[in-house]
Scaffold this active site. Sequence first.
Site, mmCIF file in Angstrom:
data_model
loop_
_atom_site.group_PDB
_atom_site.id
_atom_site.type_symbol
_atom_site.label_atom_id
_atom_site.label_comp_id
_atom_site.label_asym_id
_atom_site.label_seq_id
_atom_site.Cartn_x
_atom_site.Cartn_y
_atom_site.Cartn_z
ATOM 1 N N HIS A 68 0.839 -1.198 0.000
ATOM 2 C CA HIS A 68 0.000 0.000 0.000
ATOM 3 C C HIS A 68 0.880 1.256 0.000
ATOM 4 C CE1 HIS A 68 -3.579 2.306 1.798
ATOM 5 N NE2 HIS A 68 -2.568 3.119 2.008
ATOM 6 N N GLU A 69 1.901 1.281 0.877
ATOM 7 C CA GLU A 69 2.767 2.468 0.967
ATOM 8 C C GLU A 69 3.621 2.633 -0.296
ATOM 9 O OE1 GLU A 69 2.201 4.630 3.124
ATOM 10 O OE2 GLU A 69 0.905 3.359 4.355
ATOM 11 N N HIS A 72 1.578 4.439 -2.928
ATOM 12 C CA HIS A 72 1.672 5.898 -2.742
ATOM 13 C C HIS A 72 3.008 6.409 -3.265
ATOM 14 C CE1 HIS A 72 -1.902 6.389 -0.326
ATOM 15 N NE2 HIS A 72 -1.464 5.653 0.669
HETATM 16 ZN ZN LIG Z 1 -2.438 5.119 2.433
#
Ligand SMILES: [Zn+2]
Length: 390
Positions: A68-69, A72
Amino acid sequence: MKHGALTLFRLAGIEVRLHFTWFIAFFLIAWSLAQGIFPLQNPGWPDSTYWVLGSTTALLLFGSVLFHEFAHSFMALARGLKVDSITLFVFGGAAALKSEPRTPGDEFLISIVGPASSLLLAAFFWLLGVAIPDSVPAHALVAYLGLINASLALFNLLPGLPLDGGRVFRALIWALTGSMSKGTTVAAFVGQFFAFGFIALGVFLLFSGSFFAGVWTIFIGWFLNGAATSNRRQVSFDESLREIPAASLMRPDPAVVQPANSLDRVVLTMLLRDGVRALPVMQDGRVVGIITVNDVRAVPQHTWSYRTVASAMTPWPLASVSPDDSVLRVMQLMEESAVQQMLVMKDDNVVGLLSRQDIVRFLQLSRELGGKAKLGRRGRAKDPAEHPAG
Ligand SMILES: [Zn+2]
């Protein structure tokens, strides 16, 4: 160890760190899965199976958070921003960008890919769960990871800062009003609303007998409230620095040296000018580099009398700002290019030098005066045109 975190590895220039609080979360999750959730769902397996499953699931959960990171981070890189690090900690993960997104579109894209990546993982684990029969222990693992990634996506979509949904909401207000700080203020208030909601829910859970879930939920609310509050403070801080032009805080008409000068000359010039830690290097009226205290210190002292400035300086091209650029912009540039000072240039001429120290000194003084110190667009700086450098 840096700020209580271990560096695990680097990927695409991004340092991945593990904060010591991560171990608490890892143990709690592994334990609650091995001793609670998995035995309840699938009774009759040996204890060791539950523990192997529990700790593997906890590891893969943090792997999901890392995924998830990275979503980003890679989107930030694709939008031309620099990413410093990703830190895994007790409440999940955080990607640290070196600067804020410059447009609402960038902010939207960088934020939305986080929950999107979690949904993608949820679908992936759900498909695995369909493929693996219920009787196989791995089924419990993928089923849990599918569910938890879907919940992570939904939780992160709540429209309050510091969550991804809050950033999406901020991007929306930013796009509508043209003001990032308006977006931050509104999204941070919504974030605090959710934070207090979590605290209230935690207290309710606590009194209804779920001690552990209650305490955990209260902690999450407390953490979210802290982050939302600091987002709001950052805005008022940024706003005050956005009002101040570089010309107001810079040291105008800085002392300069030439490439052929000795380092002894540099040291003498710095000592004679109080608090100057960097000098522009000029040749034939043009700036060709900058030399700082650190550059000089890197050279053995007994050679200073004959080593030249040219051999020790940081040569052109250098990051620079114009006198009208805001101090906020200057600080962002210093952060991005990891320097302690910035040349202030107008029409290819050096008109001033602005150091991090000068900014810090201003902020300290301004705080001592109650944060009321104001330097407007027509501040104390003399007209930079009066100071042709070189
Ligand atoms: Zn996030």
